[in-house]
Design an enzyme around this catalytic site. Structure first.
Site, PDB file in Angstrom:
ATOM      1  N   ASN A 229      10.901  -2.664  -0.352  1.00 31.99           N
ATOM      2  CA  ASN A 229      11.616  -3.932  -0.547  1.00 31.99           C
ATOM      3  C   ASN A 229      11.629  -4.239  -2.045  1.00 31.99           C
ATOM      4  O   ASN A 229      10.630  -4.705  -2.591  1.00 31.99           O
ATOM      5  CB  ASN A 229      10.875  -5.036   0.236  1.00 31.99           C
ATOM      6  CG  ASN A 229      11.531  -6.393   0.077  1.00 31.99           C
ATOM      7  OD1 ASN A 229      12.612  -6.508  -0.506  1.00 31.99           O
ATOM      8  ND2 ASN A 229      10.878  -7.428   0.591  1.00 31.99           N
ATOM      9  N   TRP A 230      12.760  -3.950  -2.688  1.00 38.26           N
ATOM     10  CA  TRP A 230      12.842  -4.147  -4.147  1.00 38.26           C
ATOM     11  C   TRP A 230      13.017  -5.618  -4.516  1.00 38.26           C
ATOM     12  O   TRP A 230      12.993  -5.964  -5.686  1.00 38.26           O
ATOM     13  CB  TRP A 230      14.009  -3.349  -4.710  1.00 38.26           C
ATOM     14  CG  TRP A 230      13.745  -1.879  -4.884  1.00 38.26           C
ATOM     15  CD1 TRP A 230      12.616  -1.190  -4.540  1.00 38.26           C
ATOM     16  CD2 TRP A 230      14.638  -0.911  -5.461  1.00 38.26           C
ATOM     17  NE1 TRP A 230      12.753   0.130  -4.867  1.00 38.26           N
ATOM     18  CE2 TRP A 230      13.978   0.338  -5.425  1.00 38.26           C
ATOM     19  CE3 TRP A 230      15.932  -0.973  -5.988  1.00 38.26           C
ATOM     20  CZ2 TRP A 230      14.574   1.505  -5.926  1.00 38.26           C
ATOM     21  CZ3 TRP A 230      16.525   0.195  -6.468  1.00 38.26           C
ATOM     22  CH2 TRP A 230      15.849   1.413  -6.441  1.00 38.26           C
ATOM     23  N   LYS A 231      13.281  -6.460  -3.539  1.00 42.50           N
ATOM     24  CA  LYS A 231      13.548  -7.890  -3.808  1.00 42.50           C
ATOM     25  C   LYS A 231      14.643  -8.000  -4.883  1.00 42.50           C
ATOM     26  O   LYS A 231      15.610  -7.263  -4.802  1.00 42.50           O
ATOM     27  CB  LYS A 231      12.246  -8.596  -4.183  1.00 42.50           C
ATOM     28  CG  LYS A 231      11.155  -8.324  -3.127  1.00 42.50           C
ATOM     29  CD  LYS A 231       9.962  -9.187  -3.215  1.00 42.50           C
ATOM     30  CE  LYS A 231       8.990  -8.777  -2.105  1.00 42.50           C
ATOM     31  NZ  LYS A 231       7.799  -9.587  -2.050  1.00 42.50           N
TER      32      LYS A 231
ATOM     33  N   HIS B  82      11.824 -12.242   6.657  1.00 39.73           N
ATOM     34  CA  HIS B  82      10.813 -12.102   5.601  1.00 39.73           C
ATOM     35  C   HIS B  82      10.288 -13.492   5.196  1.00 39.73           C
ATOM     36  O   HIS B  82      11.042 -14.458   5.165  1.00 39.73           O
ATOM     37  CB  HIS B  82      11.445 -11.395   4.391  1.00 39.73           C
ATOM     38  CG  HIS B  82      10.438 -10.980   3.370  1.00 39.73           C
ATOM     39  ND1 HIS B  82       9.933 -11.863   2.444  1.00 39.73           N
ATOM     40  CD2 HIS B  82       9.817  -9.799   3.155  1.00 39.73           C
ATOM     41  CE1 HIS B  82       9.037 -11.221   1.693  1.00 39.73           C
ATOM     42  NE2 HIS B  82       8.954  -9.964   2.110  1.00 39.73           N
TER      43      HIS B  82
ATOM     44  N   GLU C 217       3.412  -8.838   8.637  1.00 42.28           N
ATOM     45  CA  GLU C 217       3.288  -9.113   7.204  1.00 42.28           C
ATOM     46  C   GLU C 217       2.780 -10.547   7.005  1.00 42.28           C
ATOM     47  O   GLU C 217       3.571 -11.489   6.897  1.00 42.28           O
ATOM     48  CB  GLU C 217       4.625  -8.897   6.486  1.00 42.28           C
ATOM     49  CG  GLU C 217       4.463  -9.013   4.983  1.00 42.28           C
ATOM     50  CD  GLU C 217       5.668  -8.492   4.212  1.00 42.28           C
ATOM     51  OE1 GLU C 217       5.590  -7.403   3.663  1.00 42.28           O
ATOM     52  OE2 GLU C 217       6.678  -9.191   4.167  1.00 42.28           O
TER      53      GLU C 217
ATOM     54  N   SER D 126       0.959  -6.234  -0.080  1.00 44.85           N
ATOM     55  CA  SER D 126       0.134  -5.642  -1.157  1.00 44.85           C
ATOM     56  C   SER D 126      -0.280  -4.196  -0.901  1.00 44.85           C
ATOM     57  O   SER D 126      -1.338  -3.778  -1.373  1.00 44.85           O
ATOM     58  CB  SER D 126      -1.125  -6.490  -1.410  1.00 44.85           C
ATOM     59  OG  SER D 126      -0.789  -7.764  -1.874  1.00 44.85           O
TER      60      SER D 126
ATOM     61  N   GLY E 222       6.465  -3.890  -1.315  1.00 42.05           N
ATOM     62  CA  GLY E 222       7.226  -4.641  -2.313  1.00 42.05           C
ATOM     63  C   GLY E 222       6.935  -4.124  -3.710  1.00 42.05           C
ATOM     64  O   GLY E 222       7.489  -3.107  -4.148  1.00 42.05           O
TER      65      GLY E 222
HETATM   66  P1  PGA Z   1       4.193  -6.685  -1.690  1.00 45.05           P
HETATM   67  O1  PGA Z   1       5.508  -7.224  -0.977  1.00 45.05           O
HETATM   68  O2  PGA Z   1       4.018  -5.252  -1.293  1.00 45.05           O
HETATM   69  O3  PGA Z   1       4.474  -6.839  -3.165  1.00 45.05           O
HETATM   70  O4  PGA Z   1       3.067  -7.537  -1.232  1.00 45.05           O
HETATM   71  C1  PGA Z   1       5.771  -6.912   0.356  1.00 45.05           C
HETATM   72  C2  PGA Z   1       6.949  -7.727   0.850  1.00 45.05           C
HETATM   73  O5  PGA Z   1       7.112  -8.868   0.412  1.00 45.05           O
HETATM   74  O6  PGA Z   1       7.726  -7.255   1.695  1.00 45.05           O
END
Ligand code: PGA
Length: 259
Positions: A8-10, A94, A165, A214, A235
């Site tokens: 998930n590159w956001k 999400h 999540e 994370s 992420g």
């Molecule tokens: P993160 O993000 O791995 O940086 O915690 C995961 C996500 O928000 O899907």
């Protein structure tokens, strides 16, 4: 079942050149792992047309969609438009969508139905409520799960990928800390139990259920070692191809180990 790692590159990276380099840094190494692991990469919409030209081993996913196929919805993108870009998956529910954009369970449900109507696979996140504590996570996951699937044809339920999540584990949230492997294993197992009641034991056993929050190269083993966790939603660590590929490798290694 192959392990599944969803990136998930956001809202990253800043330029299409960076996006291409990051993408190719993963794509070029995937042929070593695609016997046992599948990567679905979800960039911002704007990079999808370009990246679809380069994707062979990697599948493309979107980070959102609009539930209607067309209409006057300024700034939105429909599932029909996305399928034309070889997008096969979409992240829905999400925490960031729920919190910053006020998405409700019923909106998430409408989007799930829209994705399924177009044969796109919804990757549905459960655990995104800032009021939920560690102790109430099971209740929250059950509530969000039911809102996502109740009344849906069981064949369609069988196509959904669920991710546990917990909001407090997402790296960009204040005081974030990853879940322990034991907690993630317990909750992914709980999701499988919920699925069994709808699709049956055999089918539920073959549905990938992921953990997110994370996950990175330093802690991936904490999750990959549990057979009930079939992969990860990643992420921050997916913005560095070496970090991300270590996550992929680790799930791949566990998969070989267990077969
Ligand atoms: P993160 O993000 O791995 O940086 O915690 C995961 C996500 O928000 O899907």
């Amino acid at each position: 079942m192959k392990k599944l790692i969803v990136a998930n590159w956001k809202m990253n990276p800043k330029t299409s050149d960076e996006a291409r380099k990051l993408f190719l840094g993963i794509e070029h190494r995937m042929h070593f792992f695609n016997d046992k692991a599948q990567v679905v990469l979800c960039p911002p919409f704007i990079y999808l047309p370009q990246l679809s030209l380069y994707s062979h081993h990697i599948r493309l996913g979107a980070q959102n969609l609009h539930a209607k196929d067309s209409g006057a919805f300024t700034g939105e993108v429909s599932v029909a438009q996305l399928s034309g870009l070889r997008v096969t998956h979409v992240i829905l529910g999400h925490s960031e969508r729920r919190i910053y954009f006020g998405e409700t369970d019923s909106q998430v449900r409408e989007k799930i139905e829209a994705a399924l109507r177009h044969k796109m696979i919804p990757v549905v996140c459960l655990g995104g409520d800032p009021k939920a504590s560690k102790g109430t996570m099971k209740r929250l996951v059950t509530k969000q799960f039911k809102a996502a699937v109740n009344g849906l044809d069981k064949k369609l339920v069988g196509k959904i990928i669920f991710v546990y999540e917990p909001i407090w584990a997402i790296s960009t949230f204040k005081n974030a800390e990853p879940a322990t492997g034991e907690h993630a294993a317990e909750l992914t197992l709980h999701i499988r139990d919920l699925l069994e009641k709808i699709v049956g034991t055999v089918h539920a056993a073959n549905m990938p259920i992921l953990y997110g929050g994370s996950v990175n190269k330093a802690n991936v083993h904490e999750f990959s070692k549990f057979p009930t966790i079939d992969g990860a939603l990643v992420g921050a660590a997916s913005l560095d191809s070496d970090n991300f590929m270590t996550v992929v490798k680790e799930f791949h290694r566990e998969s070989i180990h267990k077969t």
